[in-house]
Design a protein around this motif. Structure first.
Motif, PDB file in Angstrom:
ATOM      1  N   SER A 185       0.882  -1.112   0.061  1.00  0.00           N
ATOM      2  CA  SER A 185       0.099  -0.041   0.035  1.00  0.00           C
ATOM      3  C   SER A 185       0.934   1.395  -0.020  1.00  0.00           C
ATOM      4  N   SER A 186       0.261   2.352  -0.635  1.00  0.00           N
ATOM      5  CA  SER A 186       1.115   3.521  -0.569  1.00  0.00           C
ATOM      6  C   SER A 186       0.771   4.372   0.471  1.00  0.00           C
ATOM      7  N   VAL A 187       1.726   5.336   0.912  1.00  0.00           N
ATOM      8  CA  VAL A 187       1.463   6.117   2.140  1.00  0.00           C
ATOM      9  C   VAL A 187       0.147   6.615   2.044  1.00  0.00           C
ATOM     10  N   ALA A 188      -0.259   7.304   1.099  1.00  0.00           N
ATOM     11  CA  ALA A 188      -1.532   7.920   0.687  1.00  0.00           C
ATOM     12  C   ALA A 188      -2.843   6.969   1.035  1.00  0.00           C
ATOM     13  N   ALA A 210      -1.087  15.709   2.187  1.00  0.00           N
ATOM     14  CA  ALA A 210      -0.139  16.632   2.733  1.00  0.00           C
ATOM     15  C   ALA A 210      -0.310  16.924   4.315  1.00  0.00           C
ATOM     16  N   HIS A 211      -1.629  17.210   4.788  1.00  0.00           N
ATOM     17  CA  HIS A 211      -1.702  17.307   6.184  1.00  0.00           C
ATOM     18  C   HIS A 211      -1.224  16.019   6.833  1.00  0.00           C
ATOM     19  N   PHE A 212      -1.493  14.904   6.508  1.00  0.00           N
ATOM     20  CA  PHE A 212      -1.090  13.710   7.170  1.00  0.00           C
ATOM     21  C   PHE A 212       0.630  13.556   7.395  1.00  0.00           C
ATOM     22  N   GLY A 229       8.863  12.672  14.276  1.00  0.00           N
ATOM     23  CA  GLY A 229      10.081  13.229  13.906  1.00  0.00           C
ATOM     24  C   GLY A 229      10.670  12.494  12.931  1.00  0.00           C
ATOM     25  N   ILE A 230       9.893  12.200  11.989  1.00  0.00           N
ATOM     26  CA  ILE A 230      10.161  11.266  10.776  1.00  0.00           C
ATOM     27  C   ILE A 230       8.958  11.398   9.673  1.00  0.00           C
ATOM     28  N   SER A 231       9.319  11.375   8.454  1.00  0.00           N
ATOM     29  CA  SER A 231       8.188  11.528   7.583  1.00  0.00           C
ATOM     30  C   SER A 231       7.472  10.051   7.311  1.00  0.00           C
ATOM     31  N   PRO A 232       6.321   9.943   6.922  1.00  0.00           N
ATOM     32  CA  PRO A 232       5.927   8.645   6.594  1.00  0.00           C
ATOM     33  C   PRO A 232       6.416   7.768   5.826  1.00  0.00           C
ATOM     34  N   SER A 233       7.071   8.231   4.798  1.00  0.00           N
ATOM     35  CA  SER A 233       7.689   7.653   3.649  1.00  0.00           C
ATOM     36  C   SER A 233       8.842   6.988   3.921  1.00  0.00           C
ATOM     37  N   ASP A 234       9.781   7.949   4.967  1.00  0.00           N
ATOM     38  CA  ASP A 234      10.860   7.353   5.539  1.00  0.00           C
ATOM     39  C   ASP A 234      10.845   6.348   6.670  1.00  0.00           C
TER      40      ASP A 234
END
Length: 316
Positions: free
Chosen positions: A260-263, A275-277, A286-291
């Motif tokens: 599944s994609s992050v979106a 973007a809000h997520f 402290g980290i992006s969801p994709s990272d």
């Protein structure tokens, strides 16, 4: 226990953070330290070269020690778990022959806000009821057989460690509120909050979930709903977002389900705007969801590491 009552040792060294060889276990670093009476101190590196955003979790296997941090001294016996902030001065004063396992954990992987982590610092007894009875045996088992696990299993078990630490935060926070002696003069309100929490958890994926919807479902006013959550130390809207972020974090961390994609994950748990997520996730952990997805599903190999400590630099 006062600091003055603890006799200093003649040996001071930073074996927990630097000198002892450590092994990678998922996104954790595991070190086993043993020897005679001595002080294990840290951090010895200057502020600019200290592990960024890392906590230390130790379990004593043999021997007795005194943990000193923030002008507080606590005795640590075999089986006890201690937690330290590795960015601030600490001393583990070993009083005799000892053996301990030590885990370095990136703060971003823990996923607990700064203000909530304060309940972790110090010694946690395995002798009582609670999460430590689950956490301590897991830490010992991992440290005793680090090399025997596949990368896939190691990451899942590392996630179990951070999940248990997060649960320990919740356990200690609830305990502190109970010990404060604040009288619950409205049992009906307490029951209402419990029902609301259950309803929210069952409907997190519904993008229409809102204070107005929740109030209508429970036949109360929105004002009453907000008032009921005042004693919880948060607002209903903030708690809904926190729960959604927690579920997104868990789903993104599940290895083998990273198709599944992050979106898509964000949408599944009720976030309308990707973007809000992403902004909310980074603010919370402290980290992006994709990272976070790459670190947990690809063995962490894509994350940069501190050259001295091997701690993943997840907060950048």
């Amino acid at each position: 226990m006062s600091l003055a009552s603890v006799a200093p040792s003649s040996v001071d060294q930073d074996r927990l953070a630097q000198e002892e060889p450590s092994q990678r276990f998922g996104f954790l670093r595991v070190t086993t330290v043993e020897g005679g009476a001595q002080n294990l101190v840290g951090p010895t590196a200057p502020p600019g070269r200290r592990p960024a955003g890392a906590i230390g979790v130790g379990i004593h296997i043999k021997g007795t020690a005194v943990l000193v941090q923030d002008d507080r001294a606590q005795r640590c016996a075999p089986g006890d778990v201690f937690v330290i902030d590795m960015a601030r001065p600490y001393t583990v004063r070993e009083l005799g022959d000892f053996r301990l396992h030590f885990f370095r954990i990136p703060v971003a992987a823990l996923g607990v806000p700064d203000e909530d982590r304060t309940v972790l610092w110090g010694v946690h007894r395995q002798s009582g009821d609670g999460v430590v009875q689950l956490l301590a045996p897991l830490l010992e088992a991992i440290a005793d057989s680090v090399a025997s696990y596949s990368q896939h299993v190691a990451h899942r078990l590392a996630g179990s460690v951070t999940d248990l630490l997060g649960t320990l935060v919740s356990e200690r926070t609830v305990s502190e509120r109970t010990d404060s002696g604040a009288p619950d003069d409205n049992a009906d309100r307490t029951g209402m909050v419990r029902r609301i929490r259950s309803f929210v958890n069952e409907n997190l994926g519904d993008r229409e979930l809102s204070p107005e919807m929740i109030a209508a479902h429970h036949h109360v006013s929105v004002r009453y709903l907000h008032k009921a959550f005042v004693s919880e130390g948060t607002t209903i809207s903030r708690w809904i977002q926190q729960r959604r972020l927690e579920e997104c974090r868990r789903e993104l961390a599940r290895l083998g389900q990273a198709t599944s994609s992050v979106a898509a994950v964000a949408k599944r748990w009720g976030f309308v705007n990707a973007a809000h997520f992403s902004r909310s996730f980074r603010a919370a952990y402290g980290i992006s969801p994709s990272d976070w997805l790459r670190v947990r599903s690809a063995g962490g190999s894509t994350a940069p590491h501190d050259q001295d400590t091997g701690v993943p630099l997840l907060a950048g």
